[in-house]
Motif scaffolding. Structure first.
Motif, PDB file in Angstrom:
ATOM      1  N   LYS A   1       0.819  -1.227   0.000  1.00  0.00           N
ATOM      2  CA  LYS A   1       0.000   0.000   0.000  1.00  0.00           C
ATOM      3  C   LYS A   1       0.849   1.270   0.000  1.00  0.00           C
ATOM      4  O   LYS A   1       0.540   2.256   0.666  1.00  0.00           O
ATOM      5  CB  LYS A   1      -0.983  -0.017   1.175  1.00  0.00           C
ATOM      6  CG  LYS A   1      -1.870  -1.272   1.135  1.00  0.00           C
ATOM      7  CD  LYS A   1      -2.840  -1.403   2.267  1.00  0.00           C
ATOM      8  CE  LYS A   1      -3.673  -2.678   2.147  1.00  0.00           C
ATOM      9  NZ  LYS A   1      -2.997  -3.944   2.489  1.00  0.00           N
ATOM     10  N   ALA A   2       1.946   1.218  -0.762  1.00  0.00           N
ATOM     11  CA  ALA A   2       2.832   2.384  -0.841  1.00  0.00           C
ATOM     12  C   ALA A   2       2.094   3.490  -1.579  1.00  0.00           C
ATOM     13  O   ALA A   2       1.697   3.300  -2.727  1.00  0.00           O
ATOM     14  CB  ALA A   2       4.106   2.011  -1.586  1.00  0.00           C
ATOM     15  N   ASP A   3       1.867   4.628  -0.915  1.00  0.00           N
ATOM     16  CA  ASP A   3       1.175   5.703  -1.638  1.00  0.00           C
ATOM     17  C   ASP A   3       1.510   7.098  -1.153  1.00  0.00           C
ATOM     18  O   ASP A   3       0.970   8.065  -1.682  1.00  0.00           O
ATOM     19  CB  ASP A   3      -0.349   5.472  -1.663  1.00  0.00           C
ATOM     20  CG  ASP A   3      -0.985   5.465  -0.282  1.00  0.00           C
ATOM     21  OD1 ASP A   3      -0.303   5.837   0.699  1.00  0.00           O
ATOM     22  OD2 ASP A   3      -2.166   5.076  -0.203  1.00  0.00           O
ATOM     23  N   ASP A   4       2.422   7.195  -0.170  1.00  0.00           N
ATOM     24  CA  ASP A   4       2.720   8.519   0.357  1.00  0.00           C
ATOM     25  C   ASP A   4       4.225   8.771   0.308  1.00  0.00           C
ATOM     26  O   ASP A   4       4.983   8.213   1.106  1.00  0.00           O
ATOM     27  CB  ASP A   4       2.202   8.614   1.798  1.00  0.00           C
ATOM     28  CG  ASP A   4       2.504   9.973   2.401  1.00  0.00           C
ATOM     29  OD1 ASP A   4       2.922  10.888   1.661  1.00  0.00           O
ATOM     30  OD2 ASP A   4       2.345  10.107   3.633  1.00  0.00           O
TER      31      ASP A   4
ATOM     32  N   THR B   1      -3.378   1.080  -4.122  1.00  0.00           N
ATOM     33  CA  THR B   1      -4.453   1.961  -3.686  1.00  0.00           C
ATOM     34  C   THR B   1      -4.645   2.999  -4.790  1.00  0.00           C
ATOM     35  O   THR B   1      -3.746   3.218  -5.614  1.00  0.00           O
ATOM     36  CB  THR B   1      -4.083   2.716  -2.382  1.00  0.00           C
ATOM     37  OG1 THR B   1      -2.926   3.518  -2.640  1.00  0.00           O
ATOM     38  CG2 THR B   1      -3.795   1.768  -1.232  1.00  0.00           C
ATOM     39  N   ALA B   2      -5.803   3.650  -4.776  1.00  0.00           N
ATOM     40  CA  ALA B   2      -6.066   4.666  -5.801  1.00  0.00           C
ATOM     41  C   ALA B   2      -4.986   5.761  -5.732  1.00  0.00           C
ATOM     42  O   ALA B   2      -4.400   6.154  -6.750  1.00  0.00           O
ATOM     43  CB  ALA B   2      -7.460   5.264  -5.589  1.00  0.00           C
TER      44      ALA B   2
ATOM     45  N   LEU C   1      -1.959   6.834  -8.579  1.00  0.00           N
ATOM     46  CA  LEU C   1      -1.811   8.202  -9.087  1.00  0.00           C
ATOM     47  C   LEU C   1      -0.462   8.821  -8.709  1.00  0.00           C
ATOM     48  O   LEU C   1       0.031   9.702  -9.390  1.00  0.00           O
ATOM     49  CB  LEU C   1      -2.971   9.073  -8.595  1.00  0.00           C
ATOM     50  CG  LEU C   1      -4.340   8.608  -9.136  1.00  0.00           C
ATOM     51  CD1 LEU C   1      -5.476   9.362  -8.474  1.00  0.00           C
ATOM     52  CD2 LEU C   1      -4.417   8.762 -10.655  1.00  0.00           C
ATOM     53  N   ARG C   2       0.139   8.328  -7.619  1.00  0.00           N
ATOM     54  CA  ARG C   2       1.424   8.882  -7.170  1.00  0.00           C
ATOM     55  C   ARG C   2       2.594   7.916  -7.357  1.00  0.00           C
ATOM     56  O   ARG C   2       3.635   8.077  -6.712  1.00  0.00           O
ATOM     57  CB  ARG C   2       1.350   9.184  -5.670  1.00  0.00           C
ATOM     58  CG  ARG C   2       0.514  10.361  -5.282  1.00  0.00           C
ATOM     59  CD  ARG C   2       0.572  10.406  -3.764  1.00  0.00           C
ATOM     60  NE  ARG C   2      -0.016  11.582  -3.206  1.00  0.00           N
ATOM     61  CZ  ARG C   2      -0.111  11.782  -1.894  1.00  0.00           C
ATOM     62  NH1 ARG C   2       0.328  10.879  -1.044  1.00  0.00           N
ATOM     63  NH2 ARG C   2      -0.651  12.884  -1.433  1.00  0.00           N
ATOM     64  N   ALA C   3       2.436   6.897  -8.194  1.00  0.00           N
ATOM     65  CA  ALA C   3       3.457   5.838  -8.271  1.00  0.00           C
ATOM     66  C   ALA C   3       4.850   6.381  -8.590  1.00  0.00           C
ATOM     67  O   ALA C   3       5.851   5.963  -7.988  1.00  0.00           O
ATOM     68  CB  ALA C   3       3.048   4.795  -9.309  1.00  0.00           C
ATOM     69  N   LEU C   4       4.923   7.321  -9.502  1.00  0.00           N
ATOM     70  CA  LEU C   4       6.234   7.852  -9.886  1.00  0.00           C
ATOM     71  C   LEU C   4       6.902   8.554  -8.702  1.00  0.00           C
ATOM     72  O   LEU C   4       8.069   8.309  -8.397  1.00  0.00           O
ATOM     73  CB  LEU C   4       6.047   8.823 -11.062  1.00  0.00           C
ATOM     74  CG  LEU C   4       7.310   9.438 -11.630  1.00  0.00           C
ATOM     75  CD1 LEU C   4       8.228   8.365 -12.210  1.00  0.00           C
ATOM     76  CD2 LEU C   4       6.945  10.451 -12.722  1.00  0.00           C
ATOM     77  N   ASP C   5       6.140   9.398  -8.002  1.00  0.00           N
ATOM     78  CA  ASP C   5       6.714  10.130  -6.865  1.00  0.00           C
ATOM     79  C   ASP C   5       7.079   9.195  -5.721  1.00  0.00           C
ATOM     80  O   ASP C   5       8.058   9.420  -5.001  1.00  0.00           O
ATOM     81  CB  ASP C   5       5.727  11.192  -6.359  1.00  0.00           C
ATOM     82  CG  ASP C   5       5.593  12.336  -7.356  1.00  0.00           C
ATOM     83  OD1 ASP C   5       6.535  12.521  -8.157  1.00  0.00           O
ATOM     84  OD2 ASP C   5       4.557  13.013  -7.351  1.00  0.00           O
ATOM     85  N   ALA C   6       6.291   8.139  -5.540  1.00  0.00           N
ATOM     86  CA  ALA C   6       6.607   7.159  -4.495  1.00  0.00           C
ATOM     87  C   ALA C   6       7.950   6.505  -4.798  1.00  0.00           C
ATOM     88  O   ALA C   6       8.798   6.343  -3.912  1.00  0.00           O
ATOM     89  CB  ALA C   6       5.496   6.107  -4.412  1.00  0.00           C
TER      90      ALA C   6
ATOM     91  N   ALA D   1       7.077   2.337 -13.609  1.00  0.00           N
ATOM     92  CA  ALA D   1       8.277   1.516 -13.407  1.00  0.00           C
ATOM     93  C   ALA D   1       9.269   1.737 -14.549  1.00  0.00           C
ATOM     94  O   ALA D   1      10.481   1.833 -14.321  1.00  0.00           O
ATOM     95  CB  ALA D   1       7.901   0.039 -13.296  1.00  0.00           C
ATOM     96  N   ALA D   2       8.752   1.831 -15.774  1.00  0.00           N
ATOM     97  CA  ALA D   2       9.649   2.065 -16.920  1.00  0.00           C
ATOM     98  C   ALA D   2      10.332   3.422 -16.775  1.00  0.00           C
ATOM     99  O   ALA D   2      11.529   3.558 -17.024  1.00  0.00           O
ATOM    100  CB  ALA D   2       8.864   1.986 -18.227  1.00  0.00           C
ATOM    101  N   ALA D   3       9.558   4.430 -16.349  1.00  0.00           N
ATOM    102  CA  ALA D   3      10.139   5.766 -16.173  1.00  0.00           C
ATOM    103  C   ALA D   3      11.204   5.759 -15.071  1.00  0.00           C
ATOM    104  O   ALA D   3      12.178   6.503 -15.124  1.00  0.00           O
ATOM    105  CB  ALA D   3       9.040   6.774 -15.848  1.00  0.00           C
ATOM    106  N   LEU D   4      11.000   4.900 -14.056  1.00  0.00           N
ATOM    107  CA  LEU D   4      11.956   4.798 -12.951  1.00  0.00           C
ATOM    108  C   LEU D   4      13.083   3.818 -13.270  1.00  0.00           C
ATOM    109  O   LEU D   4      14.007   3.649 -12.476  1.00  0.00           O
ATOM    110  CB  LEU D   4      11.218   4.344 -11.676  1.00  0.00           C
ATOM    111  CG  LEU D   4      10.236   5.354 -11.078  1.00  0.00           C
ATOM    112  CD1 LEU D   4       9.212   4.653 -10.179  1.00  0.00           C
ATOM    113  CD2 LEU D   4      10.989   6.421 -10.289  1.00  0.00           C
TER     114      LEU D   4
END
Ligand code: COA
Ligand code: MG
Length: 293
Positions: free
Chosen positions: A98-101, A134-135, A139-144, A188-191
């Motif tokens: 649940k990584a989202d922050d 999580t939603a 939406l924040r996957a890149l920043d996470a 993931a590709a961007a990271l």
């Protein structure tokens, strides 16, 4: 340095010693001992101690699966206790559900550095896999991913928790998660890290699993979570290029060596740089799987 290969990630409940020992003998690319959803709240402390003990007593063997421990979500009170116990066994990687922050993830990374110093590890050496499920997480996957910096080892996509969080209705085609699943693969590709696809819960349906895994590969996924030993082989089949694909890629790259034009004709089709890059990718994956030299 060998390139990591992450086609299958097998989850094993952290409160089941016999299964954890078995998991370490299986051909999964990575095993993940779970302290989160697979362990009931009253069993968490015993599971932490057991995971530490199993990791300590069974050092890695060449050719064996890599290891990882899934700790509890950063929104719970459990994760600090998880770290305090399991870091004694110096696991090479942790998985964060649940990584989202990004702010909390950056804090985890700092606290982990303190634990690493305590157990004599170089601060920053423990890798992190983030489960996006999580939603807000989608939406924040890149920043996470950016928030944990060099520790980042990969992203995973969790369809069931996302469905629960976002009110999606799961269907066999997974069309309801397509946007989120693609979004995570692009992040993931961007990271520039591997991306591991959702669990296929019906572990007695190898054909359905393989089909879903092949679909994931078309979206950019490099591997898939497994929850049962029987799921490892179908997943490996799906994420390993076929001999025909490898042969085609090698023929194409050989032909390109002799070309002077950016775009050229090969076996009746137009080829240019992005197609060559796709062929190079096939050959890289095949080499890692021991199929091409
Ligand atoms: N890791 C390691 N070994 C496993 C395993 C796993 N995840 N799942 C099953 N096995 C082993 C069993 O111990 C058994 O071994 P044995 O033949 O040497 O005794 C063998 O594989 C066959 O198991 P089976 O009887 O088919 O499974 P089951 O019906 O007892 O259990 C599940 C089914 C789904 C409960 C079980 O596979 C499981 O717990 N999976 C992981 C769940 C999890 O971690 N979820 C959280 C992450 S999504
Ligand atoms: Mg979950």
């Amino acid at each position: 340095m060998p390139v990591e290969i992450r086609r299958s990630v097998l989850f094993t409940p952290g409160d089941q010693e016999k299964r954890m020992l078995k998991a370490l003998t299986l051909p999964a690319d990575m095993v993940c001992f779970d302290l989160e959803d697979a362990v009931a709240p009253e069993g968490k402390e015993a599971a932490r101690q057991l995971v530490r003990q199993v990791l300590d007593a069974n050092p890695p063997v060449p050719g064996g699966p890599d290891r990882c421990v899934r700790i509890n979500a950063l929104s719970s009170d459990e994760w600090r206790s998880d770290l305090a116990v399991v870091m004694d066994a110096r696991p090479p990687a942790l998985m964060i559900p649940k990584a989202d922050d990004p702010v909390t993830l950056a804090r985890l990374s700092q606290e982990l550095a303190e634990e690493e110093a305590r157990v004599g590890l170089h601060p920053g050496s423990t890798r992190l896999y983030l489960i996006v499920e999580t939603a807000l997480g989608v939406l924040r996957a890149l920043d996470a991913g950016i928030a944990v910096g060099q520790r980042l080892a990969g992203l995973l996509f969790g369809a069931e928790d996302l469905a629960a969080d976002a009110g999606l209705v799961r269907t066999p085609s997974s069309v309801e998660v397509l946007y989120a699943r693609s979004h995570v693969a692009l992040a993931a590709a961007a990271l520039d890290v591997p991306c591991i696809d959702q669990v296929y819960a019906n572990f007695q349906d190898p054909a359905g699993l393989e089909q879903e895994a092949r679909q994931a590969r078309t979206l950019g996924y490099t591997g898939k979570m497994a929850i049962h030993p029987d799921q490892i082989a179908p997943i490996h089949r799906a994420f390993t290029p076929t001999q025909a694909e490898v042969d085609h890629a090698l023929r194409l790259l050989a032909a390109a060596q002799k070309e002077t034009h950016g775009a050229f004709r090969f076996e009746g089709r137009m080829i240019d740089e992005p197609l060559l890059e796709q062929a190079r990718r096939v050959v890289r994956v095949a080499r890692r799987a021991g199929m091409a030299h």
